[in-house]
Design a protein around this motif. Structure first.
Motif, mmCIF file in Angstrom:
data_model
loop_
_atom_site.group_PDB
_atom_site.id
_atom_site.type_symbol
_atom_site.label_atom_id
_atom_site.label_comp_id
_atom_site.label_asym_id
_atom_site.label_seq_id
_atom_site.Cartn_x
_atom_site.Cartn_y
_atom_site.Cartn_z
ATOM 1 N N GLY A 130 -3.015 7.231 -6.368
ATOM 2 C CA GLY A 130 -3.939 6.154 -6.693
ATOM 3 C C GLY A 130 -3.857 5.770 -8.160
ATOM 4 N N ASN A 146 -7.834 0.948 -5.416
ATOM 5 C CA ASN A 146 -7.530 2.193 -4.724
ATOM 6 C C ASN A 146 -7.948 2.069 -3.263
ATOM 7 O OD1 ASN A 146 -6.428 3.735 -6.899
ATOM 8 N ND2 ASN A 146 -8.485 3.990 -7.725
ATOM 9 N N ARG A 165 0.854 -1.190 0.000
ATOM 10 C CA ARG A 165 0.000 0.000 0.000
ATOM 11 C C ARG A 165 0.894 1.246 0.000
ATOM 12 N NH1 ARG A 165 -5.223 0.571 2.165
ATOM 13 N NH2 ARG A 165 -4.960 -1.517 3.091
ATOM 14 N N ALA A 211 -2.728 3.549 -3.704
ATOM 15 C CA ALA A 211 -3.008 2.304 -4.402
ATOM 16 C C ALA A 211 -2.674 1.120 -3.505
ATOM 17 C CB ALA A 211 -2.199 2.217 -5.700
ATOM 18 N N GLY A 220 -7.010 6.765 0.155
ATOM 19 C CA GLY A 220 -6.152 7.253 -0.918
ATOM 20 C C GLY A 220 -5.017 6.286 -1.190
#
Length: 613
Positions: free
Chosen positions: A531, A574, A526, A580, A578
Motif C-alpha cells: 500500500g 489504498n 490494483r 494500492a 490491502g
C-alpha cells in the motif's frame, strides 16, 4: 435756434426701449449657454476622472497581483530546485568515500561538474571540523566555517537545513545544508548556495519597488539594497527623495489627486500590494506608482476636454458669428485644437505600440517558462525510455536464439516488435521537441483498450521474468477518449511498473487492470502490495520510496501531468483488502465518434505469466 429732424429720419431719443432689448437678451443668452456648457463639461470631466481612476487603478492592481504571483512562483521554484541537491549529494558514494579516506583530489572537480549541470550558485563540502575540503570555487578551499549557522544546524539533524545569513555588506546569503553520514555517524556537511539575489536585478524598475520579508518581518530580498535587514516601516523611511521612484511619481503630475492611497514614500502616494510565498512564512510586497493610471486617465480626459472645447468653439461660432472681432480668435483656437489632436493621436499611437510590445513580452515570458520546464522533461525522457530499451534487449536476445535454431519466421516477428518499440521511442522524443514549440499537439480519438493492450505488450519481457498474475478486465465495446495513444501508454506503463515494484515482497503477486466506461472512462490499476504511505506527496517530482539508483521519482509526476493535459484526473488510494489502487479518469467521446471506430471485442482475460526459460 430750434432744429427739426429731416423728413423720414428718426431721433434716437424717440426709439422705443423694446427695440434695444433683443441685443441684450442675445448677449445674456450667449453668456448663459457658455456658462452652462462649461459647468456641464467640468462636471462630466470630474465624474469621468473619479470613475476612470477607480477602474484603471483596479486594472493596474490586478496586473500587479499577477506580477506578484509570478515573482512568488519564481522564488519558490528556485528554492525547490536547489532543495533536493543536498539530499542527493549527501548519498553520493564519492563524497562519503572522500570524507572517510581524506582523499579530496577528485571531489572539487565533481562539485564543479554538478554546479554547472544543476546551475547552483555554489557547492562546497565541509568535513566534520567545518573546513572546506572541496568546492566548486577552488578559492574557498581551506576556509573554516565551524561556527557557521548552517554548519551547526546541519550537524544536529538528519534533514536538509535552510539558512539565511546576513553578510557584512547587508546582503543575505541563502544556503541549503545537509549532514553526510557514514555508518550513522556525521562525517561532513554538503552546502548548496541558492542565488535569490538575481531576482533583485530582474525586478528592478523605475516605477516599482519590490521586497521580500521573512517570518520575522525583516527584508531579505529588495530592489533597493538599503532595505535589507529592515522591516517595511523602517525601509520606507530610508527611501531618499532623489530616488528613481520619487522622480517617476513626480513626472505623473498632480492635477487630480488619488484619494486614500495605500502607502506613502515621503508623502507621495503609491500602490501597495502584498502576497504570500509558500516558504517559511515569507511574504512579498510591491510598491508601484500611479504613473500608468494617471497617463491613461489623462488620455481619456484630454479627449473629453477636446470634445467639449470643440462644442464650445461651435457655440461661440454660431451665437457670436456676427462679431467679426471674434472670428480670428476662433480660428486660432481651432488651430490649437488641431495641434492638440495631433499630439493626442501620437500619444495614442505610442501607447498602442507599447501595449503590443507588452503582449509580445508576455508571450515571450510564457515561452521562456515553457522552455524552463524542458530541464525537468529531459530527466524524464531517460525514465520513459527505460521500458522500450529493456524490451528491445529481450527481443534481440530471443531473435538471436531463434536464428541460431533456424526459425526465421518467429525471429521476424521479434524484429517487427523491435521496430514498433523504436517507433515508440521516436514518438516520445518528438513529444519533447514539440513541447519547445508554441503550438500544442493534435489529439485524436484513442481506444483505451488498445492502449492497455499495447502497454501489456511493452511490459511482456518484464512479466516473463517474474511470477506475477495479471488480470485484465476490458469491456467489449470501444472506450474512446480524446488523447495521444503514446502518452496514454506512457501513463499505463508507469502505473503498471509501480504495481510490479509494489508486489515484489508479496507471496502471490497479483496486478489487476480494470477498465469501465460510463459518464467518464475509468482505468484502475490494483496490486496486492503493502500500500501507500504518503498520499500527499505521491505526485510531487523526485518523490520516491525506491532505493537510490532504482528510480528518480518522476513517473507519477509525469503521469499526473499527462492526464491533466488530456482533461482528466489521476488519483491514488489504498484498497480495502490491502495494496494500492491508482485510477485514471478521462472524458468519454460522444456517440458519433464511437460509431466511427470498428468494434474490436476483447473477452475478459485472467492470465498468469510464468518465468521465461
Amino acid at each position: 435756434m430750434k432744429t427739426t429732424p429731416p423728413s423720414g429720419g428718426t431721433d434716437l431719443k424717440t426709439v422705443p426701449p423694446f427695440q434695444v432689448r433683443p441685443s441684450r437678451k442675445a448677449t445674456w443668452l450667449v453668456r448663459g449657454v457658455v456658462v452652462g456648457l462649461i459647468a456641464v463639461a467640468v462636471g462630466i470631466i470630474w465624474v469621468s476622472n473619479l470613475w476612470l481612476t477607480d477602474r484603471f487603478t483596479e486594472t493596474t492592481r490586478n496586473r500587479g497581483e499577477i506580477r506578484l504571483a509570478l515573482y512568488s512562483n519564481a522564488i519558490t521554484s528556485e528554492l525547490q530546485r536547489n532543495r533536493v541537491v543536498p539530499l542527493l549529494l549527501s548519498r553520493d558514494p564519492v563524497m562519503i568515500s572522500a570524507l572517510n579516506s581524506n582523499d579530496f583530489s577528485a571531489t572539487s572537480r565533481r562539485l564543479i561538474s554538478f554546479s554547472e549541470e544543476i546551475g547552483a550558485a555554489g557547492l562546497r563540502l565541509l568535513d566534520q571540523n567545518g573546513v572546506i575540503v572541496a568546492s566548486a570555487d577552488r578559492n574557498e578551499l581551506g576556509a573554516a566555517f565551524r561556527n557557521a549557522p548552517y554548519f551547526v544546524a546541519a550537524l544536529r539533524t538528519n534533514e536538509t537545513v535552510f539558512n539565511a545569513t546576513q553578510l557584512e555588506s547587508g546582503a543575505y546569503k541563502f544556503t541549503y545544508a545537509r549532514r553526510i553520514e557514514s555508518e550513522k555517524q556525521g562525517i561532513g556537511v554538503i552546502v548548496v548556495d541558492v542565488d535569490l539575489r538575481q531576482f533583485e536585478t530582474r525586478w528592478r524598475s523605475p516605477s516599482e519597488a519590490v521586497l521580500v520579508t521573512n517570518s520575522e518581518g525583516l527584508t531579505v530580498i529588495a530592489t533597493d539594497p538599503r532595505w535589507r535587514g529592515l522591516d517595511i516601516s523602517e525601509a520606507l523611511e530610508t527611501r531618499t527623495p532623489d530616488s528613481a521612484l520619487r522622480r517617476a511619481f513626480e513626472a505623473t503630475g498632480g492635477f487630480f489627486d488619488i484619494e486614500q492611497p495605500d502607502a506613502y514614500f515621503r508623502g507621495e502616494a503609491v500602490m501597495e500590494m502584498s502576497g504570500r510565498i509558500p516558504f517559511r512564512g515569507w511574504r512579498i510586497t510591491s510598491f508601484s506608482t500611479y504613473a500608468s493610471v494617471r497617463e491613461r486617465v489623462n488620455g481619456v480626459l484630454a479627449i473629453e476636454i477636446m470634445a467639449f472645447a470643440i462644442l464650445l468653439a461651435l457655440a461661440f461660432y454660431v451665437l457670436s458669428r456676427r462679431a467679426q472681432s471674434q472670428a480670428g480668435f476662433f480660428r486660432r483656437e481651432s488651430e490649437e485644437l488641431r495641434a492638440l489632436n495631433l499630439r493626442l493621436s501620437r500619444e495614442i499611437a505610442e501607447r498602442q505600440k507599447v501595449q503590443k510590445n507588452l503582449e509580445v513580452a508576455e508571450q515571450s515570458l510564457a515561452q521562456s517558462q515553457k522552455l524552463a520546464a524542458l530541464g525537468e522533461m529531459s530527466a524524464a525522457v531517460s525514465h520513459e525510455l527505460n521500458q522500450p530499451l529493456a524490451a528491445m534487449k529481450t527481443y534481440l536476445a530471443g531473435a538471436k536464439l531463434l536464428l541460431q535454431r533456424r526459425r526465421p519466421d518467429e525471429a521476424q516477428a521479434s524484429f517487427q516488435r523491435i521496430d514498433d518499440l523504436i517507433e515508440r521511442m521516436g514518438a516520445i522524443t518528438r513529444q519533447l521537441k514539440s513541447y519547445a514549440r508554441k503550438g500544442g499537439d493534435a489529439l485524436e480519438p484513442v481506444d483505451l483498450r488498445d492502449a492497455v493492450r499495447g502497454s501489456l505488450s511493452m511490459m511482456e519481457p518484464q512479466l516473463k521474468r517474474g511470477d506475477v498474475r495479471v488480470i485484465s478486465t476490458l469491456p467489449d465495446e470501444p472506450v474512446l477518449v480524446l488523447g495521444d495513444r503514446v502518452r496514454l501508454e506512457q501513463v499505463i506503463i508507469n502505473l503498471f511498473r509501480n504495481a510490479l515494484d509494489a508486489t515484489k515482497g508479496a507471496q502471490r503477486p497479483q496486478v489487476e487492470i480494470l477498465l469501465n466506461s460510463g459518464e467518464t472512462a475509468v482505468l484502475s490499476v490494483r496490486d496486492n502490495g503493502e500500500g501507500l504511505e504518503n498520499l500527499d506527496e505521491l505526485f510531487e517530482p523526485f518523490y520516491t520510496t525506491k532505493q537510490p539508483g532504482e528510480g528518480v521519482g518522476l513517473g507519477l509526476a509525469i503521469s499526473s501531468g499527462i492526464v491533466a493535459d488530456l482533461g482528466g484526473r489521476l488519483t491514488a488510494r489504498n484498497g480495502h483488502a490491502g495494496g494500492a489502487v491508482f485510477e485514471v479518469q478521462l472524458p468519454i467521446l460522444g456517440q458519433e465518434a464511437i460509431k466511427t471506430q470498428p468494434p474490436t471485442p476483447l473477452p475478459v482475460t485472467d492470465q498468469k505469466i510464468e518465468a521465461a526459460e
